[in-house]
Design a protein around this motif. Structure first.
Motif, PDB file in Angstrom:
ATOM      1  N   LEU A  62     -39.588  38.917  40.988  1.00  0.00           N
ATOM      2  CA  LEU A  62     -40.888  38.614  40.416  1.00  0.00           C
ATOM      3  C   LEU A  62     -41.360  39.872  40.783  1.00  0.00           C
ATOM      4  O   LEU A  62     -41.941  40.594  40.241  1.00  0.00           O
ATOM      5  CB  LEU A  62     -41.316  37.667  40.671  1.00  0.00           C
ATOM      6  N   HIS A  63     -41.770  39.528  42.623  1.00  0.00           N
ATOM      7  CA  HIS A  63     -42.487  41.034  42.721  1.00  0.00           C
ATOM      8  C   HIS A  63     -41.676  42.885  41.901  1.00  0.00           C
ATOM      9  O   HIS A  63     -42.649  43.198  42.510  1.00  0.00           O
ATOM     10  CB  HIS A  63     -42.099  41.586  44.655  1.00  0.00           C
ATOM     11  N   ALA A  64     -40.638  42.643  42.653  1.00  0.00           N
ATOM     12  CA  ALA A  64     -39.447  44.187  42.192  1.00  0.00           C
ATOM     13  C   ALA A  64     -40.434  44.681  40.669  1.00  0.00           C
ATOM     14  O   ALA A  64     -39.954  45.771  40.118  1.00  0.00           O
ATOM     15  CB  ALA A  64     -38.488  43.801  42.742  1.00  0.00           C
ATOM     16  N   TYR A  65     -40.477  43.118  39.470  1.00  0.00           N
ATOM     17  CA  TYR A  65     -40.556  43.574  38.596  1.00  0.00           C
ATOM     18  C   TYR A  65     -41.381  43.686  37.453  1.00  0.00           C
ATOM     19  O   TYR A  65     -42.097  43.001  36.238  1.00  0.00           O
ATOM     20  CB  TYR A  65     -39.380  42.779  37.126  1.00  0.00           C
ATOM     21  N   MET A  66     -42.458  43.181  38.792  1.00  0.00           N
ATOM     22  CA  MET A  66     -44.083  42.279  37.910  1.00  0.00           C
ATOM     23  C   MET A  66     -44.500  43.820  36.932  1.00  0.00           C
ATOM     24  O   MET A  66     -44.959  44.924  37.209  1.00  0.00           O
ATOM     25  CB  MET A  66     -44.972  42.129  39.331  1.00  0.00           C
ATOM     26  N   GLY A  67     -44.951  42.922  36.368  1.00  0.00           N
ATOM     27  CA  GLY A  67     -45.888  44.023  35.412  1.00  0.00           C
ATOM     28  C   GLY A  67     -44.380  44.929  34.000  1.00  0.00           C
ATOM     29  O   GLY A  67     -45.214  45.399  33.712  1.00  0.00           O
ATOM     30  N   THR A  68     -43.283  44.237  34.215  1.00  0.00           N
ATOM     31  CA  THR A  68     -42.300  45.229  33.298  1.00  0.00           C
ATOM     32  C   THR A  68     -42.466  44.515  32.407  1.00  0.00           C
ATOM     33  O   THR A  68     -41.595  44.895  31.444  1.00  0.00           O
ATOM     34  CB  THR A  68     -40.996  45.212  34.409  1.00  0.00           C
ATOM     35  N   ARG A  69     -42.562  43.562  31.877  1.00  0.00           N
ATOM     36  CA  ARG A  69     -42.776  42.741  31.135  1.00  0.00           C
ATOM     37  C   ARG A  69     -40.572  42.216  30.790  1.00  0.00           C
ATOM     38  O   ARG A  69     -40.249  41.668  29.254  1.00  0.00           O
ATOM     39  CB  ARG A  69     -42.601  42.722  29.972  1.00  0.00           C
ATOM     40  N   LYS A  70     -40.222  42.148  32.138  1.00  0.00           N
ATOM     41  CA  LYS A  70     -38.944  41.448  31.792  1.00  0.00           C
ATOM     42  C   LYS A  70     -38.671  40.065  32.431  1.00  0.00           C
ATOM     43  O   LYS A  70     -39.245  39.778  32.770  1.00  0.00           O
ATOM     44  CB  LYS A  70     -38.294  42.171  32.881  1.00  0.00           C
ATOM     45  N   PRO A  71     -38.545  38.847  30.770  1.00  0.00           N
ATOM     46  CA  PRO A  71     -38.523  38.336  31.791  1.00  0.00           C
ATOM     47  C   PRO A  71     -37.323  37.465  32.580  1.00  0.00           C
ATOM     48  O   PRO A  71     -36.483  38.119  32.914  1.00  0.00           O
ATOM     49  CB  PRO A  71     -38.333  36.871  30.923  1.00  0.00           C
ATOM     50  N   ILE A  72     -37.810  36.442  33.684  1.00  0.00           N
ATOM     51  CA  ILE A  72     -36.717  36.227  35.476  1.00  0.00           C
ATOM     52  C   ILE A  72     -36.428  34.986  35.223  1.00  0.00           C
ATOM     53  O   ILE A  72     -37.071  33.736  35.600  1.00  0.00           O
ATOM     54  CB  ILE A  72     -37.226  36.812  36.201  1.00  0.00           C
ATOM     55  N   TYR A  73     -35.023  34.262  34.783  1.00  0.00           N
ATOM     56  CA  TYR A  73     -34.549  33.364  35.172  1.00  0.00           C
ATOM     57  C   TYR A  73     -33.496  32.704  36.096  1.00  0.00           C
ATOM     58  O   TYR A  73     -32.941  33.369  36.611  1.00  0.00           O
ATOM     59  CB  TYR A  73     -33.645  33.567  33.988  1.00  0.00           C
ATOM     60  N   GLY A  74     -34.240  31.870  36.844  1.00  0.00           N
ATOM     61  CA  GLY A  74     -33.483  31.985  38.341  1.00  0.00           C
ATOM     62  C   GLY A  74     -32.542  30.152  37.906  1.00  0.00           C
ATOM     63  O   GLY A  74     -32.817  29.821  37.724  1.00  0.00           O
TER      64      GLY A  74
END
Length: 266
Positions: A62-74
């Protein structure tokens, strides 16, 4: 008031998936199997980033891709998985298309250390202050420019987001916050004086300033998730509304359901 969103994203593109794994054998085995089944592209090219590990990896992603609008699914391949979905190899694209997506905003921590140097870091879970020695910390707490607690003698204190309210905040006996609540939890850690003070619920737009009293004799460190600054003099904390992260949960086991389950756990 703008609140965190929790919406279904039926029809989300899932053609390009990026798989990331933590440094465990279990996570790397899952990475190999899922890459073989679904393929994998670099995160910058992905429609969805899939994190394989525990909550620590999810926070890092989340930190690495914050602000990129890439949804992250764990998917849980670690020891702690409150932010993760159940690991299953079959039907991943269908699960992603039906998942609920929550928009979260990080906290911004601005620190002035004892040398006068300024530091800035973001936190998804919490900003925490902790004593560095056997001496208890002495803190003065202001909210929106007004002193609310002249002196808190304690091991430390923290400001937690709804996303982080079930982490360190809960261990410090702070309140659990629904993910859609526009609130922050201000929670003391082992308060000695005032002994009965249990913290406060603040609107998410509040700015919290924490001044370290007697910092040379009673040094204090400040951490924004995994970023630590030592020997601090003053810490300012506010929610960074202009920055967004997207986190995905299976629709049949949403974040709200996880929060309710935790609230009634005994």
């Amino acid at each position: 008031m703008d609140q965190p969103e929790a919406v279904a994203m039926t029809g989300i593109r899932t053609d390009k998936l990026a798989f990331l794994a933590s440094d465990t054998e279990e996570a790397h085995e899952a990475l190999e199997r899922l890459t073989e089944i679904y393929g994998s592209v670099p995160p910058k090219q992905a429609d969805v980033i899939v994190a394989l590990g525990g909550d620590g990896l999810m926070l890092q992603t989340l930190h690495a891709y914050m602000g990129t609008r890439k949804p992250i699914y764990g998917m849980n391949r670690g020891s702690v998985g409150f932010l993760m979905n159940e690991y299953r190899e079959e039907g991943l694209r269908e699960r992603l298309q039906e998942a609920d997506v929550t928009t979260i905003h990080p906290l911004c921590m601005e620190v002035i250390d004892q040398t006068g140097y300024s530091h800035v870091a973001r936190a998804i879970n919490e900003v925490s202050l902790l004593r560095q020695t056997s001496q208890a910390a002495r803190l003065r707490i202001s909210v929106d420019g007004r002193v609310r607690l002249e002196e808190l003698i304690c091991d430390g204190c923290l400001v937690a987001t709804p996303a982080g309210s079930t982490a360190y905040n809960l261990s410090a006996h702070g309140p659990i916050l629904p993910i859609s609540a526009s609130l922050l939890a201000l929670t003391p850690i082992s308060a000695f004086r005032p002994r009965r003070w249990r913290g406060a619920l603040l609107p998410s737009h509040a700015k919290v300033d924490i001044e370290v009293l007697d910092p040379l004799k009673r040094p204090v460190s400040a951490s924004a998730d995994h970023t630590e600054i030592r020997h601090v003099a003053k810490v300012s904390i506010h929610e960074e509304r202009s920055v967004k992260g997207l986190i995905m949960f299976d629709s049949d086991h949403s974040w709200d359901e996880r929060i309710l389950t935790e609230m009634f756990r005994y």
